[in-house]
Design a protein around this motif. Structure first.
Motif, PDB file in Angstrom:
ATOM      1  N   GLN A 176       0.667  -1.151   0.037  1.00 18.06           N
ATOM      2  CA  GLN A 176       0.181   0.187   0.411  1.00 18.06           C
ATOM      3  C   GLN A 176       0.969   1.318  -0.135  1.00 18.06           C
ATOM      4  OE1 GLN A 176      -3.047  -0.351   3.648  1.00 18.06           O
ATOM      5  NE2 GLN A 176      -3.489  -2.404   2.626  1.00 18.06           N
ATOM      6  N   ARG A 177       2.176   1.341   0.660  1.00 22.36           N
ATOM      7  CA  ARG A 177       2.848   2.237   1.008  1.00 22.36           C
ATOM      8  C   ARG A 177       3.584   2.771  -0.204  1.00 22.36           C
ATOM      9  NH1 ARG A 177       6.996   1.568   5.180  1.00 22.36           N
ATOM     10  NH2 ARG A 177       4.785   2.704   6.303  1.00 22.36           N
ATOM     11  N   ALA A 178       3.840   1.538  -0.864  1.00 24.43           N
ATOM     12  CA  ALA A 178       5.075   2.080  -2.117  1.00 24.43           C
ATOM     13  C   ALA A 178       3.697   2.177  -3.526  1.00 24.43           C
ATOM     14  CB  ALA A 178       5.394   0.485  -3.447  1.00 24.43           C
ATOM     15  N   THR A 179       2.744   1.459  -3.592  1.00 27.64           N
ATOM     16  CA  THR A 179       1.921   1.886  -4.350  1.00 27.64           C
ATOM     17  C   THR A 179       1.077   3.304  -4.598  1.00 27.64           C
ATOM     18  OG1 THR A 179       0.465  -0.398  -4.443  1.00 27.64           O
ATOM     19  CG2 THR A 179      -0.569   1.415  -5.566  1.00 27.64           C
ATOM     20  N   ARG A 180       1.379   4.279  -3.514  1.00 30.22           N
ATOM     21  CA  ARG A 180       0.830   5.652  -2.904  1.00 30.22           C
ATOM     22  C   ARG A 180       2.402   5.942  -3.485  1.00 30.22           C
ATOM     23  NH1 ARG A 180      -0.814   3.835   1.313  1.00 30.22           N
ATOM     24  NH2 ARG A 180       1.032   4.654   3.004  1.00 30.22           N
ATOM     25  N   GLU A 181       3.038   5.695  -2.924  1.00 27.50           N
ATOM     26  CA  GLU A 181       4.103   6.974  -3.656  1.00 27.50           C
ATOM     27  C   GLU A 181       4.340   6.211  -5.612  1.00 27.50           C
ATOM     28  OE1 GLU A 181       7.893   4.318  -1.525  1.00 27.50           O
ATOM     29  OE2 GLU A 181       6.738   5.236   0.437  1.00 27.50           O
ATOM     30  N   ALA A 182       4.206   5.562  -5.752  1.00 25.94           N
ATOM     31  CA  ALA A 182       4.231   5.272  -7.234  1.00 25.94           C
ATOM     32  C   ALA A 182       3.411   5.834  -8.126  1.00 25.94           C
ATOM     33  CB  ALA A 182       4.089   3.643  -7.636  1.00 25.94           C
ATOM     34  N   LEU A 183       2.930   6.811  -7.517  1.00 28.67           N
ATOM     35  CA  LEU A 183       1.519   8.109  -8.109  1.00 28.67           C
ATOM     36  C   LEU A 183       2.335   8.688  -8.533  1.00 28.67           C
ATOM     37  CD1 LEU A 183      -1.567   8.209  -5.353  1.00 28.67           C
ATOM     38  CD2 LEU A 183      -1.401   6.617  -7.883  1.00 28.67           C
ATOM     39  N   ASP A 184       3.332   9.036  -8.130  1.00 31.08           N
ATOM     40  CA  ASP A 184       4.085  10.265  -8.790  1.00 31.08           C
ATOM     41  C   ASP A 184       6.057   9.631  -8.984  1.00 31.08           C
ATOM     42  OD1 ASP A 184       2.766  12.214  -8.315  1.00 31.08           O
ATOM     43  OD2 ASP A 184       2.741  11.757  -6.109  1.00 31.08           O
ATOM     44  N   ASN A 185       5.873   8.673  -9.096  1.00 25.39           N
ATOM     45  CA  ASN A 185       7.266   7.937  -9.455  1.00 25.39           C
ATOM     46  C   ASN A 185       7.306   6.725 -10.136  1.00 25.39           C
ATOM     47  OD1 ASN A 185       9.722   6.242  -9.378  1.00 25.39           O
ATOM     48  ND2 ASN A 185       9.872   6.689  -6.678  1.00 25.39           N
ATOM     49  N   PRO A 186       6.954   6.962 -11.597  1.00 23.03           N
ATOM     50  CA  PRO A 186       6.958   6.188 -12.600  1.00 23.03           C
ATOM     51  C   PRO A 186       7.925   4.856 -12.734  1.00 23.03           C
ATOM     52  CG  PRO A 186       6.961   7.873 -14.022  1.00 23.03           C
ATOM     53  CD  PRO A 186       7.813   8.388 -12.135  1.00 23.03           C
ATOM     54  N   LEU A 187       8.997   5.206 -12.407  1.00 19.71           N
ATOM     55  CA  LEU A 187      10.035   3.511 -11.988  1.00 19.71           C
ATOM     56  C   LEU A 187      10.171   2.254 -10.806  1.00 19.71           C
ATOM     57  CD1 LEU A 187      13.423   5.196 -12.693  1.00 19.71           C
ATOM     58  CD2 LEU A 187      12.495   3.882 -13.863  1.00 19.71           C
ATOM     59  N   LEU A 188       8.935   3.005  -9.913  1.00 17.43           N
ATOM     60  CA  LEU A 188       8.722   2.891  -8.891  1.00 17.43           C
ATOM     61  C   LEU A 188       7.257   1.850  -9.300  1.00 17.43           C
ATOM     62  CD1 LEU A 188       8.306   1.400  -5.711  1.00 17.43           C
ATOM     63  CD2 LEU A 188       7.478   3.475  -4.811  1.00 17.43           C
ATOM     64  N   ALA A 189       6.627   3.053  -9.681  1.00 19.88           N
ATOM     65  CA  ALA A 189       5.647   1.970 -10.590  1.00 19.88           C
ATOM     66  C   ALA A 189       5.945   0.731 -12.034  1.00 19.88           C
ATOM     67  CB  ALA A 189       4.017   2.972 -11.520  1.00 19.88           C
ATOM     68  N   GLU A 190       6.960   1.209 -12.737  1.00 20.25           N
ATOM     69  CA  GLU A 190       7.331  -0.371 -13.180  1.00 20.25           C
ATOM     70  C   GLU A 190       7.909  -1.387 -12.077  1.00 20.25           C
ATOM     71  OE1 GLU A 190      10.630  -0.712 -16.363  1.00 20.25           O
ATOM     72  OE2 GLU A 190      10.188   1.225 -15.777  1.00 20.25           O
ATOM     73  N   LEU A 191       8.596  -1.690 -11.123  1.00 19.12           N
ATOM     74  CA  LEU A 191       8.691  -2.422 -10.467  1.00 19.12           C
ATOM     75  C   LEU A 191       7.388  -3.091 -10.063  1.00 19.12           C
ATOM     76  CD1 LEU A 191      10.313  -3.577  -8.825  1.00 19.12           C
ATOM     77  CD2 LEU A 191      10.336  -2.025  -7.119  1.00 19.12           C
ATOM     78  N   LEU A 192       6.450  -2.151  -9.125  1.00 21.37           N
ATOM     79  CA  LEU A 192       5.871  -2.658  -8.962  1.00 21.37           C
ATOM     80  C   LEU A 192       4.272  -3.678  -9.909  1.00 21.37           C
ATOM     81  CD1 LEU A 192       3.935   0.174  -6.844  1.00 21.37           C
ATOM     82  CD2 LEU A 192       4.960  -2.593  -6.015  1.00 21.37           C
ATOM     83  N   GLN A 193       4.720  -3.209 -11.277  1.00 19.34           N
ATOM     84  CA  GLN A 193       4.348  -4.343 -12.199  1.00 19.34           C
ATOM     85  C   GLN A 193       4.375  -4.730 -12.411  1.00 19.34           C
ATOM     86  OE1 GLN A 193       4.182  -2.036 -15.149  1.00 19.34           O
ATOM     87  NE2 GLN A 193       2.806  -0.682 -14.847  1.00 19.34           N
ATOM     88  N   ASN A 194       6.186  -5.300 -12.141  1.00 18.99           N
ATOM     89  CA  ASN A 194       6.539  -6.880 -11.779  1.00 18.99           C
ATOM     90  C   ASN A 194       6.808  -7.695 -10.538  1.00 18.99           C
ATOM     91  OD1 ASN A 194       7.813  -6.603 -14.790  1.00 18.99           O
ATOM     92  ND2 ASN A 194       9.214  -5.202 -13.806  1.00 18.99           N
ATOM     93  N   LEU A 195       6.055  -7.412 -10.097  1.00 12.56           N
ATOM     94  CA  LEU A 195       5.634  -7.890  -8.826  1.00 12.56           C
ATOM     95  C   LEU A 195       4.165  -7.834  -8.017  1.00 12.56           C
ATOM     96  CD1 LEU A 195       8.030  -5.728  -6.063  1.00 12.56           C
ATOM     97  CD2 LEU A 195       8.118  -8.240  -7.113  1.00 12.56           C
TER      98      LEU A 195
END
Length: 273
Positions: A176-195
């Motif tokens: 949940q914390r990472a998903t919130r941060e990924a809203l403004d962080n494209p690289l983190l969003a890409e990481l989450l897509q692979n998890l």
């Protein structure tokens, strides 16, 4: 339908309306923001309506008062006709000597409790000796923190998440914390897509503890840690804003004793010099 772009009516595209939107999102009146920043309410009104352009110092004070992320601050400077103000300085740069020294001090002072430095993508940038001590207790590889991503090791099989007694809680909170941060962080969003997203943690006790503990299964029995974070309080660099140190503070006497003894053994085992 042709590819012609149409005017956007939902998102302001000039500095004044953007500042007004940010102020309203911060739930501040014009008078309140004027008092915080020391400018007149009339001047603030003129800025928000586009009748006046804020000077760089005034714009900086407004953005800091509104706690706007520095990346977005740069966009506001561009919209006001100025060059981007806030740099993204590599942590290895000589300009970051004081920052690195502060991090080293905090990590060392946290022993015998583990502490790790995380970047904006949850990558482990540094860790203290007690972090490796904990990994050794769990049978994880030597130098396991090198190149490690905390989100990956919590969510993927074979990592730290496999040693958790309460994996549903910890994985759900991390996701949940990472998903919130990924809203403004494209690289983190890409990481989450692979998890793989963890199952939703729906079980809630009738008597909630003061905070969620990180409960770890080890050969020495259950180890319980409280998680706290240290961040830099007045950053003016985008790299510095992304840094955070997670401290795993032992939550009971047994965990303190286990970590203290293991850390002392690791010091004795180090080669002289």
């Amino acid at each position: 339908m042709n590819s012609q772009s149409f005017p956007r009516t939902t998102a302001p595209t000039t500095a004044g309306p953007q500042l007004r939107l940010l102020r309203r999102q911060a739930r501040l009146s014009q008078l309140e923001l004027a008092l915080i920043t020391g400018i007149s309410q009339r001047h603030l009104s003129c800025i928000e309506t586009g009748r006046a352009r804020p000077g760089p110092g005034t714009l900086h004070n407004l953005l800091m008062a509104l706690e706007v992320p520095l990346e977005q601050c740069n966009s506001l400077f561009l919209a006001s006709g100025y060059a981007p103000r806030y740099e993204t300085t590599p942590l290895s740069s000589p300009a970051m000597d004081a920052v690195r020294d502060a991090i080293t001090h905090v990590l060392h002072a946290n022993n015998p409790a583990p502490a790790i430095v995380l970047g904006s993508h949850w990558e482990v940038l540094a860790a203290n000796a007690s972090t490796q001590v904990l990994f050794d207790l769990l049978g994880l590889p030597t130098d396991a923190t090198q190149g490690l991503n905390l989100l990956t090791t919590l969510l993927q099989p074979g990592g730290l998440g496999d040693h958790l007694i309460n994996p549903e809680q910890i994985r759900s909170i991390a996701w949940q914390r990472a998903t919130r941060e990924a809203l403004d962080n494209p690289l983190l969003a890409e990481l989450l897509q692979n998890l793989d997203a963890p199952p939703s943690c729906s079980a809630v006790s009738n008597e909630l503890p003061p905070l969620v503990l990180t409960r770890i299964r080890s050969p020495h029995g259950e180890l319980n840690f409280m998680s706290t974070f240290t961040t830099f309080g007045m950053p003016l660099d985008i790299t510095v804003t992304s840094l955070r140190i997670e401290h795993l503070i032992p939550a009971d006497p047994k965990t303190w004793q286990t970590m203290t003894a293991a850390y002392a053994r690791s010091l004795l085992e180090q080669p002289p010099g």
